[in-house]
Design an enzyme around this catalytic site. Structure first.
Site, PDB file in Angstrom:
ATOM      1  N   LYS A 202      10.640   1.249  10.316  1.00 25.44           N
ATOM      2  CA  LYS A 202      10.640   0.692   8.965  1.00 25.44           C
ATOM      3  C   LYS A 202      11.816   1.283   8.199  1.00 25.44           C
ATOM      4  O   LYS A 202      11.915   2.500   8.019  1.00 25.44           O
ATOM      5  CB  LYS A 202       9.323   1.036   8.274  1.00 25.44           C
ATOM      6  CG  LYS A 202       9.268   0.577   6.824  1.00 25.44           C
ATOM      7  CD  LYS A 202       7.898   0.792   6.229  1.00 25.44           C
ATOM      8  CE  LYS A 202       7.885   0.410   4.764  1.00 25.44           C
ATOM      9  NZ  LYS A 202       6.558   0.616   4.168  1.00 25.44           N
ATOM     10  N   ARG A 212       7.392  -4.777  -4.532  1.00 26.72           N
ATOM     11  CA  ARG A 212       7.002  -3.714  -5.463  1.00 26.72           C
ATOM     12  C   ARG A 212       6.450  -4.285  -6.762  1.00 26.72           C
ATOM     13  O   ARG A 212       5.664  -3.637  -7.431  1.00 26.72           O
ATOM     14  CB  ARG A 212       8.170  -2.750  -5.649  1.00 26.72           C
ATOM     15  CG  ARG A 212       8.392  -2.000  -4.327  1.00 26.72           C
ATOM     16  CD  ARG A 212       9.534  -1.041  -4.312  1.00 26.72           C
ATOM     17  NE  ARG A 212       9.686  -0.521  -2.944  1.00 26.72           N
ATOM     18  CZ  ARG A 212      10.682   0.233  -2.532  1.00 26.72           C
ATOM     19  NH1 ARG A 212      11.627   0.578  -3.385  1.00 26.72           N
ATOM     20  NH2 ARG A 212      10.733   0.648  -1.278  1.00 26.72           N
ATOM     21  N   ARG A 224      12.746   6.019  -1.251  1.00 23.12           N
ATOM     22  CA  ARG A 224      12.029   6.319  -0.019  1.00 23.12           C
ATOM     23  C   ARG A 224      12.959   6.744   1.130  1.00 23.12           C
ATOM     24  O   ARG A 224      12.552   6.756   2.283  1.00 23.12           O
ATOM     25  CB  ARG A 224      11.221   5.105   0.418  1.00 23.12           C
ATOM     26  CG  ARG A 224      10.270   4.542  -0.633  1.00 23.12           C
ATOM     27  CD  ARG A 224       9.048   3.919   0.007  1.00 23.12           C
ATOM     28  NE  ARG A 224       8.343   2.964  -0.829  1.00 23.12           N
ATOM     29  CZ  ARG A 224       7.616   3.272  -1.921  1.00 23.12           C
ATOM     30  NH1 ARG A 224       7.534   4.525  -2.325  1.00 23.12           N
ATOM     31  NH2 ARG A 224       6.993   2.326  -2.582  1.00 23.12           N
ATOM     32  N   GLU A 240      11.691   6.426  17.103  1.00 26.14           N
ATOM     33  CA  GLU A 240      10.478   6.277  16.288  1.00 26.14           C
ATOM     34  C   GLU A 240       9.398   5.506  17.058  1.00 26.14           C
ATOM     35  O   GLU A 240       8.221   5.853  17.022  1.00 26.14           O
ATOM     36  CB  GLU A 240      10.797   5.546  14.978  1.00 26.14           C
ATOM     37  CG  GLU A 240      11.598   6.361  13.974  1.00 26.14           C
ATOM     38  CD  GLU A 240      10.730   7.345  13.176  1.00 26.14           C
ATOM     39  OE1 GLU A 240       9.502   7.344  13.356  1.00 26.14           O
ATOM     40  OE2 GLU A 240      11.296   8.111  12.372  1.00 26.14           O
ATOM     41  N   LYS A 255      10.643  -3.651  10.664  1.00 26.76           N
ATOM     42  CA  LYS A 255      10.614  -4.154   9.298  1.00 26.76           C
ATOM     43  C   LYS A 255      11.825  -3.662   8.531  1.00 26.76           C
ATOM     44  O   LYS A 255      12.128  -2.468   8.621  1.00 26.76           O
ATOM     45  CB  LYS A 255       9.323  -3.635   8.658  1.00 26.76           C
ATOM     46  CG  LYS A 255       9.129  -3.968   7.218  1.00 26.76           C
ATOM     47  CD  LYS A 255       7.887  -3.275   6.722  1.00 26.76           C
ATOM     48  CE  LYS A 255       7.787  -3.501   5.229  1.00 26.76           C
ATOM     49  NZ  LYS A 255       6.674  -2.795   4.669  1.00 26.76           N
ATOM     50  N   SER A 281       9.299  -9.306   1.599  1.00 24.04           N
ATOM     51  CA  SER A 281       9.319 -10.037   0.337  1.00 24.04           C
ATOM     52  C   SER A 281      10.710 -10.530  -0.060  1.00 24.04           C
ATOM     53  O   SER A 281      10.862 -11.654  -0.539  1.00 24.04           O
ATOM     54  CB  SER A 281       8.746  -9.150  -0.769  1.00 24.04           C
ATOM     55  OG  SER A 281       9.465  -7.934  -0.854  1.00 24.04           O
ATOM     56  N   TYR A 320       5.012 -14.367   4.500  1.00 23.13           N
ATOM     57  CA  TYR A 320       4.311 -14.949   3.356  1.00 23.13           C
ATOM     58  C   TYR A 320       4.216 -16.466   3.486  1.00 23.13           C
ATOM     59  O   TYR A 320       3.503 -17.105   2.734  1.00 23.13           O
ATOM     60  CB  TYR A 320       5.005 -14.534   2.050  1.00 23.13           C
ATOM     61  CG  TYR A 320       5.001 -13.021   1.882  1.00 23.13           C
ATOM     62  CD1 TYR A 320       3.860 -12.367   1.430  1.00 23.13           C
ATOM     63  CD2 TYR A 320       6.106 -12.247   2.238  1.00 23.13           C
ATOM     64  CE1 TYR A 320       3.830 -10.982   1.317  1.00 23.13           C
ATOM     65  CE2 TYR A 320       6.091 -10.863   2.130  1.00 23.13           C
ATOM     66  CZ  TYR A 320       4.944 -10.232   1.669  1.00 23.13           C
ATOM     67  OH  TYR A 320       4.908  -8.870   1.571  1.00 23.13           O
TER      68      TYR A 320
HETATM   69  C1  PBG Z   1       4.258   0.200   1.544  1.00 23.76           C
HETATM   70  C2  PBG Z   1       4.858  -1.094   1.967  1.00 23.76           C
HETATM   71  C3  PBG Z   1       6.009  -1.732   1.481  1.00 23.76           C
HETATM   72  C4  PBG Z   1       6.068  -2.971   2.112  1.00 23.76           C
HETATM   73  C5  PBG Z   1       4.978  -3.039   2.967  1.00 23.76           C
HETATM   74  N1  PBG Z   1       4.252  -1.870   2.890  1.00 23.76           N
HETATM   75  C6  PBG Z   1       6.940  -1.346   0.420  1.00 23.76           C
HETATM   76  C7  PBG Z   1       7.778  -0.159   0.542  1.00 23.76           C
HETATM   77  O1  PBG Z   1       7.845   0.499   1.574  1.00 23.76           O
HETATM   78  O2  PBG Z   1       8.384   0.158  -0.465  1.00 23.76           O
HETATM   79  C8  PBG Z   1       7.109  -4.024   1.871  1.00 23.76           C
HETATM   80  C9  PBG Z   1       6.705  -5.406   2.215  1.00 23.76           C
HETATM   81  C10 PBG Z   1       7.555  -6.464   1.635  1.00 23.76           C
HETATM   82  O3  PBG Z   1       8.620  -6.210   1.018  1.00 23.76           O
HETATM   83  O4  PBG Z   1       7.181  -7.640   1.793  1.00 23.76           O
HETATM   84  N2  PBG Z   1       4.700   1.320   2.181  1.00 23.76           N
END
Ligand code: PBG
Length: 330
Positions: A202, A212, A224, A240, A255, A281, A320
């Site tokens: 990720k 968010r 992050r 990982e 991701k 997203s 989505y």
């Molecule tokens: C939480 C999480 C996130 C997403 C999924 N789980 C956000 C982040 O890491 O800030 C993002 C999913 C998306 O953007 O559709 N850790």
């Protein structure tokens, strides 16, 4: 030399493209409703769904609208849901993530009662929607995300989610050792059969912006980058993934999806467990925004992105558009 009879026959790519039926026959990648999982947001304390402005068509659900959407998802033939909860109250340790009456656990219980095993109910396991500071773990007084105390929280959340009825636990916080901690907790807590889908690779991505807003989990300070992966790195994704499998992950995720197709391919080539990709997203928002302006053909662009992610090597895609895409494929 005449073009109609070349001296040296050459491969003619166009021969196999000349009709829709020939193109269908020779398609190397196919999409099916079962490839898709729909991420959903359920929010405590609202009496009507709340639209997410940066994700047209996506909402924060009430319990009722979530149940309705889950039925539609099952009807459309997709494989599962990934649940995110937005609690009424946030605190430094994210207590609502593992409270038995916390919104996501109530939702899991309700959907499991409604649907049984018809859809795979996946629980995103992270603290960022539940903490007042918006980080994915507990933080030290200095504001640094504290790895090992966070693992104790994740273990408790995993048990609560499994108890509520989650079929799959999906840790997304990118803490070191999170899969081992969750596996141990599930085994010791009476859930040895509950699989873990690890968000293994990720990235610290700019494409999470709209999420968010949807999950109300933006960090209140910092970012992050100390726990999510750095976009230039590829070998690290394989490390990982290997680490998560060694700790007991049953399946792995990459991701975001579209900007990381190379990572999906490398992971799919390297391992022999199911590989999932999360079309996040920002990927959704980009296509929706361009389509709203008439700059791309919306449905064509949606199916092309999903095909690309599957072609890269993902077995399952979190998107989505899951329900809509499933209907388009009918
Ligand atoms: C939480 C999480 C996130 C997403 C999924 N789980 C956000 C982040 O890491 O800030 C993002 C999913 C998306 O953007 O559709 N850790």
């Amino acid at each position: 030399m005449s073009h109609s009879s070349p001296a040296h026959p050459f491969a003619r790519g166009r021969r196999l493209r000349s009709t829709p039926a020939l193109r269908r026959l020779t398609a190397q990648t196919r999409l099916a409703p079962a490839d898709f999982v729909l991420p959903v947001f359920v929010k405590q304390g609202i009496d009507a769904p709340v639209a997410i402005s940066s994700m047209p068509g996506v909402v924060q659900h009430t319990m009722d609208s979530l149940r309705k959407t889950a039925h539609e998802a099952a009807e459309a033939g997709i494989s599962g849901l990934m649940l995110f909860g937005i609690p009424g109250e946030k605190d430094p340790v994210g207590s609502q993530a593992d409270a038995a009456d916390g919104i996501v656990n109530v939702a899991l219980q309700q959907l499991r009662a409604d649907l049984g095993d018809e859809l795979v109910l996946m629980a995103d396991l992270c603290l960022c929607e539940y903490t007042d500071h918006g980080h994915c773990g507990v933080v030290t007084p200095a504001g640094v995300v504290d790895n090992d105390p966070t693992l104790d929280r994740y273990a408790a959340v995993a048990i609560a989610q499994a108890r509520a009825g989650a079929h799959v636990i999906a840790p997304s916080g990118m803490m070191d050792g999170q899969v081992a901690a969750i596996r141990q907790a599930l085994d010791g807590g009476g859930f040895p059969e509950t699989p873990i889908l690890a968000y293994a690779a990720k990235y610290a991505s700019g494409f999470y912006g709209p999420f968010r807003e949807a999950a109300e989990g933006a960090p209140q300070f910092g970012d992050r980058s100390t726990y999510q992966m750095d976009p230039p790195n590829a070998d690290e994704a394989l490390r990982e993934v290997a680490q998560d499998l060694a700790e007991g992950a049953d399946a792995v995720m990459v991701k975001p999806a579209l900007p990381y197709l190379d990572i999906i391919t490398r992971v799919a080539d390297a391992v022999h467990v199911p590989v999932t990709a999360y079309q996040v997203s920002g990927e959704y928002a980009m296509v929706e925004a361009a389509a709203a302006n008439g700059w791309v053909d919306r449905e064509r662009a949606i199916l092309e992105t999903l095909t690309a992610i599957r072609r890269a090597g993902a077995g399952t895609v979190l998107t989505y558009w899951a329900v809509e895409a499933a209907r388009l494929l009918r």
